[in-house]
Structures are given as C-alpha cells and as structure tokens.
Design a protein around this motif. Structure first.
Motif, short mmCIF file in Angstrom:
data_model
loop_
_atom_site.label_atom_id
_atom_site.label_comp_id
_atom_site.label_asym_id
_atom_site.label_seq_id
_atom_site.Cartn_x
_atom_site.Cartn_y
_atom_site.Cartn_z
N ASP A 1 13.04 28.55 -39.50
CA ASP A 1 13.87 27.67 -40.00
C ASP A 1 14.55 26.70 -39.04
N PRO A 2 14.18 25.45 -38.93
CA PRO A 2 14.61 24.46 -37.96
C PRO A 2 16.19 24.54 -37.83
N SER A 3 16.93 24.74 -39.01
CA SER A 3 18.36 24.27 -38.74
C SER A 3 19.04 25.28 -37.71
N LEU A 4 18.29 26.43 -37.47
CA LEU A 4 19.03 27.23 -36.32
C LEU A 4 19.07 26.37 -35.09
N GLU A 5 17.63 25.77 -34.74
CA GLU A 5 17.41 25.07 -33.51
C GLU A 5 18.25 23.91 -33.49
N GLU A 6 18.46 23.04 -34.54
CA GLU A 6 19.13 21.93 -34.72
C GLU A 6 20.80 22.40 -34.54
N ALA A 7 21.26 23.52 -35.14
CA ALA A 7 22.41 23.81 -34.69
C ALA A 7 22.77 24.12 -33.45
N ALA A 8 21.69 24.61 -32.54
CA ALA A 8 21.94 24.88 -31.25
C ALA A 8 22.07 23.51 -30.49
N ARG A 9 21.19 22.76 -30.98
CA ARG A 9 21.14 21.24 -30.28
C ARG A 9 22.51 20.45 -30.54
N THR A 10 23.04 20.46 -31.71
CA THR A 10 24.17 19.96 -32.04
C THR A 10 25.28 20.56 -31.20
N LEU A 11 25.24 22.02 -30.88
CA LEU A 11 26.40 22.32 -29.84
C LEU A 11 25.94 22.07 -28.39
N GLY A 12 25.22 21.21 -28.01
CA GLY A 12 24.98 20.48 -26.81
C GLY A 12 24.34 21.24 -25.85
N VAL A 13 23.10 22.14 -26.48
CA VAL A 13 22.03 22.92 -25.71
C VAL A 13 21.12 21.78 -25.39
N GLY A 14 20.25 21.82 -24.59
CA GLY A 14 19.21 21.08 -24.19
C GLY A 14 18.13 21.54 -24.91
N PRO A 15 16.88 20.64 -25.17
CA PRO A 15 15.71 20.97 -26.08
C PRO A 15 15.09 22.27 -25.33
N LEU A 16 14.80 22.32 -24.30
CA LEU A 16 14.13 23.56 -23.54
C LEU A 16 14.91 24.94 -23.69
N ARG A 17 16.18 24.72 -23.48
CA ARG A 17 17.08 25.78 -23.36
C ARG A 17 17.14 26.59 -25.12
N ALA A 18 17.16 25.25 -26.04
CA ALA A 18 17.16 25.82 -27.36
C ALA A 18 16.23 26.50 -27.77
N PHE A 19 14.78 26.02 -27.17
CA PHE A 19 13.82 26.82 -27.42
C PHE A 19 13.76 28.23 -27.17
N PHE A 20 14.13 28.50 -25.73
CA PHE A 20 14.04 29.89 -25.08
C PHE A 20 15.12 30.52 -25.86
N GLN A 21 16.35 30.09 -26.14
CA GLN A 21 17.38 30.88 -26.78
C GLN A 21 17.45 31.23 -28.01
N VAL A 22 16.96 30.16 -29.01
CA VAL A 22 16.96 30.28 -30.55
C VAL A 22 15.62 30.57 -31.10
N VAL A 23 14.46 29.57 -30.47
CA VAL A 23 13.20 29.60 -31.24
C VAL A 23 12.55 30.95 -30.69
N PHE A 24 12.36 31.14 -29.51
CA PHE A 24 11.74 32.14 -28.98
C PHE A 24 12.09 33.58 -29.34
N PRO A 25 13.27 33.99 -29.65
CA PRO A 25 13.44 35.28 -30.15
C PRO A 25 13.01 35.43 -31.50
N GLN A 26 12.79 34.27 -32.30
CA GLN A 26 12.44 34.48 -33.61
C GLN A 26 10.76 34.61 -33.69
N LEU A 27 10.31 34.20 -32.54
CA LEU A 27 8.81 34.27 -32.41
C LEU A 27 8.26 35.87 -32.08
N PHE A 28 9.49 36.73 -31.83
CA PHE A 28 9.08 38.04 -31.36
C PHE A 28 8.16 39.01 -32.19
N PRO A 29 8.69 39.13 -33.29
CA PRO A 29 7.80 39.95 -34.24
C PRO A 29 6.20 39.33 -34.10
N ALA A 30 6.02 38.18 -34.21
CA ALA A 30 4.83 37.68 -34.26
C ALA A 30 4.17 38.09 -32.94
#
Lengths: 517, 331
Positions: free
Chosen positions: A159-188
């Motif tokens: 769900d991209p809205s999580l990542e977007e929420a992080a970005r609107t909170l002022g997090v950079g794209p790389l950090r958003a990836f590792f903090q928000v997206v990466f954990p969601q990839l964990f089961p895979a």
C-alpha cells in the motif's frame, strides 16, 4: 475448552487429517531409515565420526555458503524486483519473465557452464571461478528467482499510502524506503530465504563440480566413493540439524510478524519512480543476470549440442516422454499432499499442525539418495508389488518435492479470507465441502505455482529416479548422468537442453498462474 | 464356451509370462549406459534373452542391492571397480562362479571366485606436453611430490581424492609400500597445494586449459581426450609401480538370481572375442582374453600387464586407505 472444541471438530477434519498424516509418514520414513542406519555404527566408529575435525570445517563451509547466497540473492533480487515494479522502465513485463527463467537451469548445468566459460580459453574474461566464489555465484544465479518472485508480489501488493504518509512527515525517500517499505517486504524475504536456504543445503551437483565441500557434498562422497552408509547417515542427520534450525528460525520470525495488510481494498496504485539518467544503468542491472544465468548456459548447451551425433536422436523422444510421465503426475501428487498439510497449518494452527508442515519442508533436504534407499528398504518390506514400478517412483518424487508445493499453497491460503469459508460452514457445509466449494477455487493459482515448482525439481532429479524407476526407464536426467559419467558432453547436451526447455515451459505456467505479468 | 476360451487365454498368458520371466535377465550396472547398451543389444539379438538394466554408480547399486536383500530382482552385477565387487562378495551377495568361466581371463581372477574380471584399465600420469618432457618425469609415483617441488609445480598438480580409482591406488600403495610411506606421500602431495577434482574429465580439462600441469588418472580418459583431438601427455611409471595400478572391471552373479543359465551366458558373452573386441575398440580398455586386437592408442596386452604391480585385488586395504584419507583431512 479449546481441546474440547477441537475434539468436536475432528470428524469433519478427517478428510484433511488422514492425507496429511499419511504424507507426514511418507516423509518421516526416510528419517527413520537414517536413524536406523546411523545406529549401526559401533561406539568406536561413532566417536571417530562425531569428533572429526573435518566436521567443523564442513559446518563452517556450509554456513558461509548459506549466508553468502542469502546475501547475494537479496542484492540481486531486491533491486530487480523494485526496478520491474516501481519504475518507469520500458519492457518490465519482458524482463520479469526473463529474470524468472533461470529457475529452469539445473545447478549442475550452471556449474558446468561457469567452469567452461571462465579461466584460460573461456569466453568470459575472468579467472577460473570455482570453490566458494564459484558455488556462491552459481547457486545465487539459479535461486534468486524464488526471492525475486516473492519480492515482486510484495511490491505490487504494497500500500503506497504508508510510504507517502512517511514522506509527508518529512522523511527522505531512502529513509522512507528502509523504515516503511522494507519491513513490509519481510514476509516475502523470509519465505524466499527458506526456499533458497533449502536449495543451498540440499544441493550437491553444484558444489561437487565446483569443488566446495559442504555437508551435502560430504554425504554424496561417503555414499558414492566410500561405500559407507553409516557415516553418510550421520552426516545426513547433521545436515538435517541445519535444516531444522532454518525452519525453526523462519517459523519464529514469521509468527512475530503481523501479516495483515492495511487498506488493501482501497489502496491506490503506487507512483512509478522516474529513473532519468539512471535508466541505462538500470537496464544494465537487469541484463546482467539474464546474460549470466540464462543466455550463457543456453549458448553453452547449444554449442555442445551442435556436435551431437545424429544417430542418437531417437533416444531423445523416449527420455522426454519418460521424464514427463514421471514428473507431471509427481507434481500433481505433491500439490495434493501439500494442500491438506498447508490447510491444517493455516486454518488450525497448533504445534502438531505446524510440526507436520515443517516436516514437509524437512523432507526436501534429506539427501535424495538416502530417500531412495529408505524407500527401497520399506517398499520391499511392506509393498513389494510396488517395487520397481512407475507409481512408486511418482510417489517418492512427490514426497521429496512436496516442499516446493507447500510454500505457494500456504501463501495462497493466507490470502483467502477465512470468513468466506466460515460463511459456507454456517450454511451447513462440512470443512471439506466448504474447502472445495469456496476455498479451493480461490487458491488454485497457488496450487498451479506449487505444482510447476515441484515439476521443475522432479524433472532434473537423479538418485531417486535411478534407483526407483522401472528397469530400463531412461529419463532426460538419467541420460545426462550416464553420458557425463563417460565424459561424453556433446551427447549429454541435448538431453540437458530438453530439461531446461521443459522446465522453462513450466516456469511459463508458474508465471501465468501468478498473472502479474 | 466364452468362459472356457477366457480361461485358456489366461492360462496361455500365464505360461507366456512364466516363459518371459525365465528368459529375462536383470542386470545391475555400475558401468555407464552409453557403454553397456550397445553390448546388451548385441547379446539380446544373438541369444534371444531379454535384458533389463538398472544403471547407477557402483556405490548406488551396491547400496540398493543391500537394501533389497533377499528380495532383489537382480541377476548380474556388473561393476566398474574391484572395490565394489569385493564388498559385494564379502557381504555374501554373490554366488561362486564356475571354472569354465574363471579360466578365460589371463589374469586377476579373485581367490573368492565370486566374480570374473572383464576388462583392465591402468593408472597413468597425464601431463601437459607443452610444459613437461616425457623423459624428465619421475619413474615412481613416490617421487612425484619431490619432482613437482623441484619443478616449481606447487598449486599446479591435480588429483581426484574422491574418485574410486584414486582410492584404489592409495590402497595399492599401502599394500606395496606400507601405511607409513603412503602417509608420507599423501602429506607431501598435500604440501603441493594440489587442486582436487570431482571427476577425471574435469581434471584433464584443467590440464588442457593450462590451469594445472599434471595429475594421476586412468588411461582411457587420456585416450578419449586424445581421440577428441586434444594434446595430452600420457606417462607410465616403471613396471610394477603403484602409480600404474591395474583397475579391473568385472561382473558377478547374485545369490538372488533365478536365471542362472541366462546369467552365465551373459558373463560368457562379456568374455567372448566379440565382447572383448568391443571393449578394446570402442571403449579403449584392455581386453583380458588372448587374441583380441587392441586399439592403436593401447599397449600390447603383455606390456600392459607388466606395468601393474601384482596384488590380490580383492584384498586391497581399501578401508585402511579411506581411514588414512579421512585422517589427513583429504576426504
């Protein structure tokens, strides 16, 4: 209370329990056999076996190869999955297909190609790759697609809205990836790691050709060179400790994770990342594995096959049909075995159902030769009429490759809402009826994917086929074996090529079943 | 009427089945399919006896035979190595053979009479002729490590410690020179930092590719590389040296066999001029009966026989060799 409820449910669950237990028994028999053989060791031999310094080296080698391959496959699969789902690259579909096809290359073919392509006179300007680095490269290149497929699916389902929420909170794209997206990839990642790990632990074709001594290689040596069933049984039991550890780890991690996805229904499509000046580099990154893991092996096989003596052509068709006649029913059966086990583990989680599921995975790393010997031993004792028949070969192949089917079936089951089944139950269906009317139609894609993977495994399998096939039943894999045994590589090449093409067709089935391409 | 015809048919079918069973020979082969198949076809055509073959490596076949036990369907075990045959004999799987059969081969008939030798291969030293001259190569395998040190070949020697023929050779060294000297030799070889290969073709390919310069192997692998047009050197040590050890292939009849007549005919066929000619020509192995014309790549049989040390091949201390190899961390 719960146990009383379980007891009450029992009769309805029998259609799942009985096949699941039978399957578990089929996988456990070889374990019993290994224990039986291992106990034949006299105390003095046993001490020698357990205290050998070589064991430490084997542990070290096996672990470093395992960790290396997991790391390397992540480094390959993660960027590739990202590039083929979340960017503005052209030809993402085509690349997704090409990047999955290395699944069709058997490990021994990959190893042979790397050996002949590198070093003096090779077509790649590299020093001869062998030992650790060679094994690492080959195993990574043929197993990363498992991880790639899982990660792709995860990226697409994110769900991209999580990542977007992080970005609107002022997090950079790389950090958003590792903090928000990466954990969601964990089961895979985890389920991919399990499959890749099982392949690394169970492989001996690659490591033996590339001269890197792991446990599975040592087991192979003891059986083949030293006529020693007892020492080999002990090594196999050591190896199963590794597998058991891996399964335990995966199970623990998986349970701690929350698998629930938020807002899936209303989630919008993720925006494509514009690559701009990075585009050529991205293409290079996509092309590299395709060249190394697909084009190079195919080129080498075609090159060898061009020197194939024509008079042998007749054997090709026979071997092809024999392979298909064993591997196709075996893959159906493997999925049939995986379904009840996965169903019980997902719908009725308990230590017992989880154990049964883990047992299915464990079967995969029981060395195939031990698997075959165990079944010779037990079938002659209890089902002598089955011995040396095609049905026995199919049955044993299914037991061994059940693990390939378990993952996709389990994954698909997680995605089928439980509520649907419960609705059918409240309307008076038994669990079995509810399953076949409601759940099965929704998870057949997972079943097809599992079947395709089981087929790819079974068609290149060797020791089980050699020892349990009917007399004179030559398959593609046994032909490759018998020609390479005599160093007749040109004669072996067309058979190896057919294994690759047949497997590629099933990779096509697999991709079609995922329907994300 | 219908019923009677039915019963007659069943009876005929059963008879046919019994007949077929009697005339079907089950062969377990540790030798490769590409080599066995043509000969089996010839045998079938000439005798009318149907042959079913199970292929595998010697070890796989031996393990399968042991797991099958008294229920084994196998009639004949045809193996690549005396080690496997010796094991089969000592585990009581084989039935003693008749003297007519055992009188045929000129050498290597085991005292147990449990199997008959079929062909002979020799251990040889394969080398890169662009790098090494034949006359400078050592006269004994025992001198190989020193020679390699002197010529600066550290890291450029290959070996195949996992391969059965290499292990046979180490067992031969123990029998000829004792465990102490064999241990010294293995340690000296290890000090050369040798490259270990899983198979002989892989090692010879490494010599061809210039990755290593020499390695001990079996003669027919070199013959095959030469026939394929690759320039590989073949060196034999002095007569009677363990580095020239004879590797005997052979076959035996299993105690479980129900087709003794057919099994005997098959073994006889393997030793017949026709069978032996096939090995000497197509396969590049030494025949073991007199009067067979050998391939141009091969030595005359007498010379070949003189190369190898004379040992009782069934009594090769293979277990001792394996223990030593494991102890030194080579296996």
């Amino acid at each position: 209370m719960t146990s009383a409820r379980r007891l009450y449910q029992l009769p309805g669950l029998l259609p799942f329990l009985v096949p699941a237990l039978l399957t578990g028994g089929g996988v456990a028999l070889p374990l019993l056999y290994l224990a039986l053989r291992a106990l034949e060791a006299d105390p003095e031999t046993l001490r020698d076996i357990l205290l050998r310094p070589k064991n430490l080296e084997l542990v070290k080698n096996t672990l470093s190869l395992l960790l290396g391959v997991l790391l390397f496959t992540t480094l390959i699969a993660l960027p590739l999955a990202f590039l083929t789902t979340r960017t503005d690259l052209k030809g993402k579909r085509l690349f997704s297909i090409l990047l999955t096809l290395p699944l069709a290359i058997p490990g021994y073919v990959g190893a042979y190609v790397i050996l002949s392509a590198t070093g003096p006179g090779g077509i790649l300007p590299l020093p001869r790759l062998e030992g650790y680095w060679g094994a690492l490269l080959v195993l990574s290149l043929i197993t990363y697609p498992y991880l790639f497929l899982g990660l792709r699916a995860a990226f697409l389902g994110l769900d991209p809205s999580l990542e977007e929420a992080a970005r609107t909170l002022g997090v950079g794209p790389l950090r958003a990836f590792f903090q928000v997206v990466f954990p969601q990839l964990f089961p895979a990642l985890l389920s991919g790691y399990l499959v890749v790990g099982l392949h690394v632990l169970g492989d001996f074709g690659t490591v033996s050709l590339l001269r890197y001594e792991t446990f599975s290689y040592a087991i192979y040596l003891q059986y083949s060179a030293a006529f020693d069933r007892v020492y080999a049984a002990w090594l196999a039991l050591f190896l199963l400790l590794f597998t058991g550890g891996l399964l335990l780890l995966e199970g623990t991690f998986l349970r701690r994770l929350s698998l629930a996805r938020t807002g899936k229904g209303s989630g919008k499509k993720a925006r494509s990342v514009r690559l701009g000046g990075f585009t050529p580099w991205a293409y290079l990154l996509l092309l590299l594995p395709v060249l190394l893991a697909l084009v190079l092996p195919l080129y080498a096989l075609f090159h060898l096959a061009s020197r194939f003596p024509r008079e042998h052509l007749t054997g090709l068709w026979e071997a092809l049909s024999h392979s298909a006649m064993a591997a196709i029913p075996a893959s159906f059966l493997a999925v049939g075995m995986a379904l009840p086990i996965a169903y019980l583990a997902v719908r009725y989680p308990s230590p017992a159902s989880r154990f049964l599921e883990r047992l299915g995975y464990l079967g995969y790393t029981i060395p195939p030769l031990a698997f075959a010997l165990a079944w010779i031993f037990f079938s002659l004792k209890s089902l002598p009429f089955l011995y040396g028949t095609l049905p026995l070969l199919i049955l044993v192949l299914a037991f061994h490759f059940l693990a390939e089917g378990l993952g996709p079936v389990r994954g698909a089951l997680y995605q089928v809402p439980r509520r649907l089944e419960e609705a059918a139950r409240t309307l008076g269906d038994t669990p079995a009826r509810a399953f076949f009317r409601v759940t099965f139609p929704l998870l057949w894609r997972g079943a097809v994917a599992g079947g395709a993977l089981a087929f790819i495994g079974a068609v290149k399998e060797l020791p089980i086929t050699l020892l349990l096939a009917p007399m004179g039943y030559a398959t593609l894999a046994t032909r490759v074996f018998s020609y390479t045994q005599e160093a007749m590589f040109a004669e072996a090449a067309p058979f190896a090529l057919l294994i690759v093409l047949l497997s590629a067709a099933f990779v096509g089935v697999l991709l079609w079943s995922e329907r994300r391409f | 009427m219908q019923l009677r015809r039915f019963i007659t048919l069943i009876g005929l079918a059963a008879l046919g089945l019994a007949f077929a069973q009697q005339q079907t020979l089950t062969l377990y082969s540790g030798r490769g399919q590409s080599l066995v198949e043509p000969l089996v076809k010839q045998f079938q055509a000439e005798t009318g006896i149907r042959v079913q073959v199970r292929y595998g490596t010697d070890a796989q076949i031996l393990a399968a035979l042991q797991e099958e036990g008294s229920r084994s369907p196998a009639d004949v075990f045809w193996a690549n190595t005396t080690g496997a045959l010796g094991q089969a004999a000592s585990k009581g799987l084989l039935r003693p053979l008749g003297d007519t059969l055992l009188r045929q081969p000129v050498a290597f008939v085991p005292a147990s009479k449990a199997w008959v030798p079929v062909t002979l291969r020799l251990r040889v030293l394969a080398y890169n002729p662009q790098k090494l001259k034949p006359e400078e190569l050592p006269a004994s395998i025992l001198d190989l490590p020193r020679f390699a040190q002197e010529r600066g070949l550290v890291g450029r020697v290959g070996w195949t410690p996992t391969y059965s023929s290499f292990q046979d050779m180490v067992a031969g060294m123990i029998a000829l020179y004792g465990e102490g000297r064999t241990r010294e030799w293995l340690s000296a070889m290890k000090a050369l930092n040798p490259k270990g290969y899983a198979s002989n073709p892989a090692m010879l390919d490494a010599i061809r590719a210039g990755e290593i310069d020499l390695g001990s192997t079996n003669h027919y692998y070199v013959v095959r590389f030469r026939r394929a047009g690759y320039n590989l050197g073949l060196h034999s040590f002095k007569d009677g040296d363990a580095g020239n050890l004879a590797l005997v292939t052979g076959a035996g009849i299993l105690k479980t066999s129900k087709n003794l007549v057919a099994a005997n005919r098959f073994l006889t066929y393997l030793l017949s001029p026709k069978g032996q000619q096939y090995f000497a020509g197509t396969v590049g192995e030494y025949p073991l009966v007199k009067g067979v014309v050998a391939d141009a790549h091969l030595l005359p049989l007498e010379e070949a026989l003189a190369k190898s040390p004379k040992l009782d091949f069934e009594k090769l201390p293979l277990d001792q060799a394996l223990r030593l190899l494991r102890e030194l961390g080579i296996l």
